[in-house]
Design an enzyme around this catalytic site. Structure first.
Site, mmCIF file in Angstrom:
data_model
loop_
_atom_site.group_PDB
_atom_site.id
_atom_site.type_symbol
_atom_site.label_atom_id
_atom_site.label_comp_id
_atom_site.label_asym_id
_atom_site.label_seq_id
_atom_site.Cartn_x
_atom_site.Cartn_y
_atom_site.Cartn_z
ATOM 1 N N ASP A 1 -21.051 -77.927 34.719
ATOM 2 C CA ASP A 1 -20.720 -77.959 33.294
ATOM 3 C C ASP A 1 -21.851 -78.542 32.465
ATOM 4 O OD1 ASP A 1 -18.316 -76.769 33.644
ATOM 5 O OD2 ASP A 1 -17.151 -78.620 33.661
ATOM 6 N N SER B 1 -12.934 -64.572 29.712
ATOM 7 C CA SER B 1 -13.119 -65.956 30.119
ATOM 8 C C SER B 1 -12.743 -66.836 28.928
ATOM 9 C CB SER B 1 -14.575 -66.125 30.494
ATOM 10 O OG SER B 1 -14.791 -67.404 30.979
ATOM 11 N N LEU B 2 -12.952 -68.115 29.015
ATOM 12 C CA LEU B 2 -12.711 -68.996 27.864
ATOM 13 C C LEU B 2 -14.023 -69.674 27.501
ATOM 14 C CD1 LEU B 2 -9.412 -70.818 28.922
ATOM 15 C CD2 LEU B 2 -9.671 -69.268 26.982
ATOM 16 N N GLU C 1 -2.513 -76.794 26.701
ATOM 17 C CA GLU C 1 -2.010 -76.690 28.079
ATOM 18 C C GLU C 1 -3.039 -77.267 29.037
ATOM 19 O OE1 GLU C 1 -1.812 -72.478 28.612
ATOM 20 O OE2 GLU C 1 -0.089 -72.232 27.278
ATOM 21 N N LYS D 1 -5.596 -77.083 32.011
ATOM 22 C CA LYS D 1 -6.346 -75.963 32.576
ATOM 23 C C LYS D 1 -6.259 -76.066 34.098
ATOM 24 C CE LYS D 1 -10.768 -73.578 32.158
ATOM 25 N NZ LYS D 1 -10.985 -73.286 33.565
ATOM 26 N N ARG E 1 -10.031 -61.301 39.037
ATOM 27 C CA ARG E 1 -10.668 -61.000 37.757
ATOM 28 C C ARG E 1 -11.857 -60.050 37.919
ATOM 29 N NH1 ARG E 1 -12.428 -65.622 33.687
ATOM 30 N NH2 ARG E 1 -13.849 -66.116 35.372
ATOM 31 N N GLU F 1 -2.920 -68.098 37.144
ATOM 32 C CA GLU F 1 -3.868 -68.761 38.036
ATOM 33 C C GLU F 1 -3.228 -68.964 39.416
ATOM 34 O OE1 GLU F 1 -6.706 -69.299 36.523
ATOM 35 O OE2 GLU F 1 -7.793 -70.902 37.552
ATOM 36 N N CYS G 1 -31.816 -98.248 68.174
ATOM 37 C CA CYS G 1 -32.607 -98.449 69.397
ATOM 38 C C CYS G 1 -34.079 -98.724 69.089
ATOM 39 C CB CYS G 1 -32.482 -97.226 70.298
ATOM 40 S SG CYS G 1 -33.299 -95.769 69.614
HETATM 41 S S1 IVH Z 1 -5.628 -68.685 29.021
HETATM 42 C C1 IVH Z 1 -8.358 -64.785 27.717
HETATM 43 N N1 IVH Z 1 -4.622 -70.862 30.016
HETATM 44 O O1 IVH Z 1 -9.391 -70.537 33.019
HETATM 45 C C2 IVH Z 1 -8.294 -65.856 28.721
HETATM 46 N N2 IVH Z 1 -6.442 -69.854 31.157
HETATM 47 O O2 IVH Z 1 -12.137 -70.385 32.160
HETATM 48 C C3 IVH Z 1 -7.018 -66.610 28.520
HETATM 49 N N3 IVH Z 1 -7.078 -71.019 33.224
HETATM 50 O O3 IVH Z 1 -9.710 -67.059 33.236
HETATM 51 C C4 IVH Z 1 -6.861 -67.611 29.543
HETATM 52 N N4 IVH Z 1 -5.541 -72.596 33.116
HETATM 53 O O4 IVH Z 1 -8.215 -68.255 34.963
HETATM 54 C C5 IVH Z 1 -5.553 -69.905 30.157
HETATM 55 N N5 IVH Z 1 -3.589 -72.794 30.802
HETATM 56 C C6 IVH Z 1 -4.504 -71.832 30.938
HETATM 57 C C7 IVH Z 1 -5.397 -71.812 32.028
HETATM 58 C C8 IVH Z 1 -6.367 -70.806 32.095
HETATM 59 C C9 IVH Z 1 -6.549 -72.106 33.813
HETATM 60 C C10 IVH Z 1 -8.220 -70.240 33.742
HETATM 61 C C11 IVH Z 1 -8.062 -68.754 33.666
HETATM 62 C C12 IVH Z 1 -9.212 -68.287 32.818
HETATM 63 C C13 IVH Z 1 -10.186 -69.398 33.020
HETATM 64 C C14 IVH Z 1 -11.188 -69.425 31.906
#
Ligand code: IVH
Length: 683
Positions: free
Chosen positions: A69, A114-115, A145, A147, A168, A205, A444
């Protein structure tokens, strides 16, 4: 201080070298020229792409998530400062690509994005600003929420039936892992409730609960197998292997948090906060712990509240996901090439603490490798007291220029063992000299060699007492030959007295000799001798594992035992698989053990389906009930007349009865004759 801490950990992530531009930001040198930032961007992208490859495809990691990160955050910072056109490398890296080539690929109906990630409050504020500007109003409602730290999975349901599970992949197409996904605990094969769409991709997930992670690792350790580094590695590795049974055994779970394509879309709730109830009504596990917030201040507080649950939640998390609550607003905000604009992942910083380095000790391993261990002023980190940290090899000391008396930064991210993440150079005592390279073995005193290419140094003396002790400990451990009562204290005595130099010497110990340790020990001496005698009857793989050959763990030892059958055959031909076996001392050792009658147990017949219960329903195309039963029983399985929660598989043919309905209700795997035949043929 904050910047210093960042540079410090960043330097750690970069192997101790602070890139010129980062140092310049701290005022250490003159501003870096244009080209150096561009070069750093290129280097970082390449480096990150490499880590992505290892992480996504090999379900492994070379660096910690925290270090990863930091690299990504550094790249984002550099890119923000300069307008660098997005390259294809970058896009691929951000979305990632988890395809392994081991499963057929298939397109997603709707892309899996992805996020975007943020790491600090100012970034969260910037996200909020972008959202409010785009929506043209200030009081936006959010849902926060945890992660989950696992791997993304997309489940396609057609008319309520699960038809496909895809990883994915590259976001556009993923790998089909349906057979494995079907073994995930609590994953519905059929959607429950009334609102069932024609087609729907449920996104969520796959993860392993923390308790399961510890159990799996404890079992692996007892079997002499390598531990999984993180729950994520365990989940990803398991979902993408050929054995569907392992998925059930390893306790994988699925949590639903979103939907891709959906027709008709009218079945979907209009707010994010209504999602968990909807998913539960369909039969999924959904996110139970969520926070809501309106406006920036509440958002910051909610993210902090989510962060405080870290360490108490039963599943692995690495951050908070912030989502705009109203789906209408989500649609309005849309998505970039790689991520939605209505959500962001806030990654928690790893826990860090500073402490002082008191000494560096060297531990001598079974093969003579000297492993440095840092002795620290004890500190509390992530709920545990830490007084020691392993440094992997000598080059870790030189790379970081660690010196006795240094103030070091200890870091613990997730479940990983605490590690030294950096050195606070500003607190270094003026007189601290560079740490000298050891010239002799601490046990030793044999001179150590110049070091291997990987920076490790070895004690060359096979008779080194520390090496002998480690070899005996390994041989006698539960993972190898298992000799009850032969623990480290007894081993230390046997070696110190000079009675045991090689593991074979254990079988030559005399009662009279042992009794010189004191006659009040008679009982325990007899017990130990009985355990040693009894251990001769152990299985061949345990002896092979106990030899401590390089690169031969329990799994490899089992494979070798299957291939060669006996210790004699292994001694004669095994060098073609394990070259080290040809070395004289291994040859002598194995010959010695054979002569002493060690490893004489006949190989066990492995019942592949021992403990597995099957139920039959309907008429199968070619096999009769009696034939199927005989085949299952020949593999050690049982055929039961009824279907219950304890049934592992239901074999269904034409005109199935109520057993099939019950199987669906209980979410049990249902197979046909072809699938049963395939399973019977599997090794
Ligand atoms: S929402 C359009 N909510 O994190 C993507 N993702 O780094 C919406 N993940 O691909 C994802 N917890 O696999 C969402 N509460 C959560 C999550 C979550 C884990 C993962 C997911 C995503 C990845 C992105």
């Amino acid at each position: 201080m904050k910047l210093f801490r960042f540079l410090l950990s960043f330097a750690a992530a970069c192997g101790g070298v602070i890139p010129a531009s980062a140092a310049a930001a701290a005022g250490a040198t003159a501003p870096a020229p244009e080209t150096s930032a561009a070069r750093e961007i290129t280097d970082l992208r390449r480096e990150l792409a490499r880590h992505d490859r290892i992480y996504h495809r090999e379900s492994a990691a070379e660096i910690s998530d925290a270090e990863y990160d930091r690299l990504r955050q550094r790249l984002a910072e550099l890119e923000r400062d300069r307008t660098v056109a997005a390259s294809s490398v970058e896009t691929a890296a951000v979305i990632g690509d988890d395809r392994t080539g081991r499963f057929p690929t298939r397109g997603h109906r709707e892309r899996m994005l992805s996020l975007d990630k943020v790491y600090a409050e100012p970034d969260l504020r910037a996200f909020h600003r972008r959202v409010t500007t785009a929506l043209g109003r200030g009081d936006v409602a959010y849902v926060i929420e945890p992660k989950y730290d696992g791997l993304a999975l997309s489940l396609t349901y057609e008319r309520g039936e699960l038809v496909r599970a895809l990883t994915r992949g590259n976001g556009r197409e993923g790998e089909e892992v349906t057979a494995n996904a079907l073994r995930i605990v609590g994953l519905p094969r059929k959607l429950a409730g009334g609102l069932v769409p024609d087609v729907m991709e449920v996104r969520g997930e796959v993860y392993v609960p923390l308790a399961t992670f510890s159990e799996v690792n404890a079992a692996r350790e007892a079997a002499g197998e390598a531990r999984f580094a993180t729950p994520r590695n365990l989940a990803a590795g398991t979902l993408r292997q050929a054995d569907a049974d392992a998925v059930a055994q390893r306790g994988l779970r699925f949590v639903a948090f979103g939907v891709g394509a959906c027709e008709p879309a009218a079945v979907l709730p209009e707010t994010q906060r209504a999602w968990p109830a909807r998913f539960q009504a369909w039969g999924f596990s959904a996110i139970a712990e969520t926070w809501t917030a309106r406006g920036l201040d509440e958002l910051v507080r909610a993210v902090a509240a989510c962060g405080r649950t870290r360490g108490v939640l039963p599943f692995p998390t690495d951050g908070a996901v912030v989502k705009v609550d109203a789906l209408a607003a989500q649609r309005e905000l849309g998505a970039s090439e790689t991520a939605p604009r209505w959500a962001v992942a806030y990654k928690f910083a790893p826990e860090q603490v500073e402490t002082r380095l008191l000494a560096i000790r060297f531990q001598v391993g079974r093969t003579g490798v000297l492993t440095p261990v840092a002795e620290l002023v004890p500190v509390s980190l992530g709920g545990t007291k830490i007084a020691r940290a392993t440094l992997h090899n000598l080059s870790e000391i030189t790379r970081r220029d660690l010196r006795i008396g240094d103030t070091v930064v200890l870091e613990k991210a997730g479940d990983v063992i605490p590690a030294i993440a950096g050195v606070n150079r500003s607190l270094r005592p003026a007189e601290a000299p560079p740490f000298p390279r050891p010239i002799a073995c601490p046990s030793c005193y044999a001179r150590v060699g110049p070091g291997d290419s990987d920076g490790s140094i070895r004690c060359p003396n096979r008779e080194c007492p520390a090496q002998i002790r480690r070899r005996l400990e390994h041989f006698a451990s539960r993972a190898a030959v298992e000799i009850a009562g032969l623990g480290p204290v007894m081993i230390e005595t046997l070696v110190a007295e000079g009675w045991v130099k090689e593991v074979a010497d254990l079988y030559r110990l005399s009662r009279a000799e042992l009794l010189t340790l004191g006659h009040d020990h008679a009982k325990s001496v007899d017990r130990l001798l009985a355990a040693i005698r009894q251990s001769k009857q152990t299985e061949v793989w345990r002896v092979i594992h106990g030899l401590g050959l390089p690169q031969v763990g329990a799994a490899k030892a089992k494979e070798l035992a299957r291939q060669y059958g006996t210790l004699v055959a292994f001694a004669e031909h095994g060098a073609s698989r394990v070259p080290a076996l040809a070395e004289a001392h291994y040859q002598m050792l194995v010959a010695d053990l054979i002569a002493l009658g060690v490893g004489s147990a006949p190989p066990p017949v492995e019942a592949k389906w021992a403990g597995k219960t099957f139920a039959l329903t309907g008429t199968l195309p070619t096999l009769s009930r009696a034939q199927v039963t005989a085949k299952i029983e020949a593999m050690g399985g049982k055929v039961s007349g009824s279907v219950s929660r304890n049934t592992h598989y239901v074999v269904a043919g034409d005109d199935p009865g109520t057993k099939l309905e019950r199987a669906h209700k209980l979410d049990l795997p249902v197979i046909d004759e072809a699938e049963l035949r395939r399973m019977l043929d599997e090794p």
